[in-house]
Motif scaffolding. Structure first.
Motif, short mmCIF file in Angstrom:
data_model
loop_
_atom_site.label_atom_id
_atom_site.label_comp_id
_atom_site.label_asym_id
_atom_site.label_seq_id
_atom_site.Cartn_x
_atom_site.Cartn_y
_atom_site.Cartn_z
N GLU A 1 0.82 -1.22 0.00
CA GLU A 1 0.00 0.00 0.00
C GLU A 1 0.85 1.27 0.00
OE1 GLU A 1 -2.63 -0.14 3.31
OE2 GLU A 1 -1.04 -0.44 4.79
N MET A 2 2.11 1.15 0.37
CA MET A 2 2.99 2.33 0.32
C MET A 2 3.37 2.71 -1.10
SD MET A 2 5.56 2.09 3.60
CE MET A 2 5.96 3.84 3.61
N LYS A 3 3.19 1.76 -2.03
CA LYS A 3 3.55 2.01 -3.43
C LYS A 3 2.46 2.76 -4.18
CE LYS A 3 6.43 -2.14 -3.69
NZ LYS A 3 6.57 -3.48 -4.30
N ASP A 4 1.30 2.87 -3.58
CA ASP A 4 0.17 3.56 -4.21
C ASP A 4 0.38 5.08 -4.08
OD1 ASP A 4 -2.18 4.60 -5.12
OD2 ASP A 4 -3.46 3.61 -3.63
N LYS A 5 0.79 5.71 -5.18
CA LYS A 5 1.11 7.14 -5.16
C LYS A 5 -0.10 8.02 -4.90
CE LYS A 5 5.43 6.35 -6.23
NZ LYS A 5 6.46 6.45 -5.20
N SER A 6 -1.30 7.47 -5.13
CA SER A 6 -2.50 8.29 -4.97
C SER A 6 -3.09 8.21 -3.56
CB SER A 6 -3.57 7.85 -5.98
OG SER A 6 -3.96 6.51 -5.72
N THR A 7 -2.53 7.33 -2.72
CA THR A 7 -3.10 7.14 -1.39
C THR A 7 -2.92 8.38 -0.52
OG1 THR A 7 -3.16 5.72 0.57
CG2 THR A 7 -1.01 6.13 -0.38
N ARG A 8 -3.90 8.58 0.34
CA ARG A 8 -3.81 9.67 1.32
C ARG A 8 -3.55 9.13 2.73
NH1 ARG A 8 -5.24 14.64 -0.50
NH2 ARG A 8 -6.21 14.76 -2.55
N LYS A 9 -3.34 7.84 2.80
CA LYS A 9 -3.07 7.22 4.10
C LYS A 9 -1.74 7.72 4.65
CE LYS A 9 -4.04 2.99 5.15
NZ LYS A 9 -4.16 1.51 5.19
N LEU A 10 -1.65 7.79 5.94
CA LEU A 10 -0.43 8.26 6.60
C LEU A 10 0.32 7.12 7.29
CD1 LEU A 10 -1.77 11.58 8.18
CD2 LEU A 10 -0.39 11.32 6.11
N ILE A 11 -0.40 6.06 7.65
CA ILE A 11 0.22 4.93 8.33
C ILE A 11 -0.06 3.67 7.53
CG2 ILE A 11 0.27 3.53 10.45
CD1 ILE A 11 -0.45 6.07 12.00
N PHE A 12 0.99 2.87 7.30
CA PHE A 12 0.89 1.68 6.46
C PHE A 12 1.26 0.46 7.29
CE2 PHE A 12 2.06 5.40 4.06
CZ PHE A 12 1.13 5.43 3.04
#
Length: 220
Positions: A33-44
């Motif tokens: 999920e860290m590879k998803d450039k569009s994510t707005r998540k802060l913690i993986f």
């Protein structure tokens, strides 16, 4: 040791985080999920290894680790020295190599040689102060800058600068050069002292795994 507890990593945004995650992937630890450039998540999260990751600016990583918001951090040695936080340095990751140097025009070399009182511009005032006062025993005036410190000598703000040097091309283009080397820099893994006691086995397992990968020839 609490098997249900997650170990939390603070990674320095940008190249250091990318290189760290590549190294983890070689150990079989991935965080897709860290590879998803569009994510707005802060913690993986990696559920298999019970790991959490978040990205932070370099100077903030030692702070997160000292206060226990992160168990482990990956950050440049320059930030560890500058922030001077209560953390353990457990591993030199060997990538992100560069040098902290005193730089300026050739004419400033004599001023350094004769320990003249000069002005030093730097983004790293604590590193500069430690170098001049404790290692060189030279009294200087340190000026904190946040932007392009190379401007310091060019506009007469300072005689020299203390800054990170990778290729030296920016210095050369502006008529500056490395006059003295302060220290070698690279990415380091740092650990919160309480986490080191509470999660010693898990942390040592990770560190040993990383050390084996690094010693088997993977040097960036």
């Amino acid at each position: 040791m609490n098997e249900d507890r997650y170990l939390t990593f603070a990674l320095t945004k940008g190249r250091l985080a990318n290189q760290t995650l590549e190294l983890f992937e070689e150990m079989g630890i991935s965080c897709e999920e860290m590879k998803d450039k569009s994510t707005r998540k802060l913690i993986f999260v990696n559920e298999d290894w019970k790991l959490k990751f978040f990205l932070a600016k370099g100077p903030d990583v030692p702070t997160y680790v000292e206060y226990g918001a992160a168990d482990i951090g990956v950050v440049g040695w320059d930030e560890v020295l500058e922030e001077n936080r209560n953390v353990y340095e457990v591993l030199d990751l060997g990538f992100g190599k560069c040098r902290m140097c005193v730089c300026g025009p050739e004419s400033a070399r004599e001023l350094l040689l004769h320990h003249e009182r000069i002005r030093v511009a730097s983004k790293y005032p604590n590193i500069a102060k430690d170098y001049f006062y404790n290692k060189k025993h030279q009294t200087v005036d340190i000026i904190k800058l946040n932007g392009s410190v190379e401007l310091g000598p060019l506009v007469g703000l300072s005689e020299v600068i203390v800054d990170i040097v990778e290729t030296g091309s920016t210095l050369k283009e502006n008529g500056l050069e490395v006059l003295e080397e302060v220290c070698a820099l690279s990415a380091r893994m740092i650990v919160n002292p309480v986490s080191m006691q509470m999660e010693q086995a898990r942390i040592q397992e990770l560190v040993l795994g990383l050390r084996k990968k690094l010693s088997s020839g993977r040097q960036a």
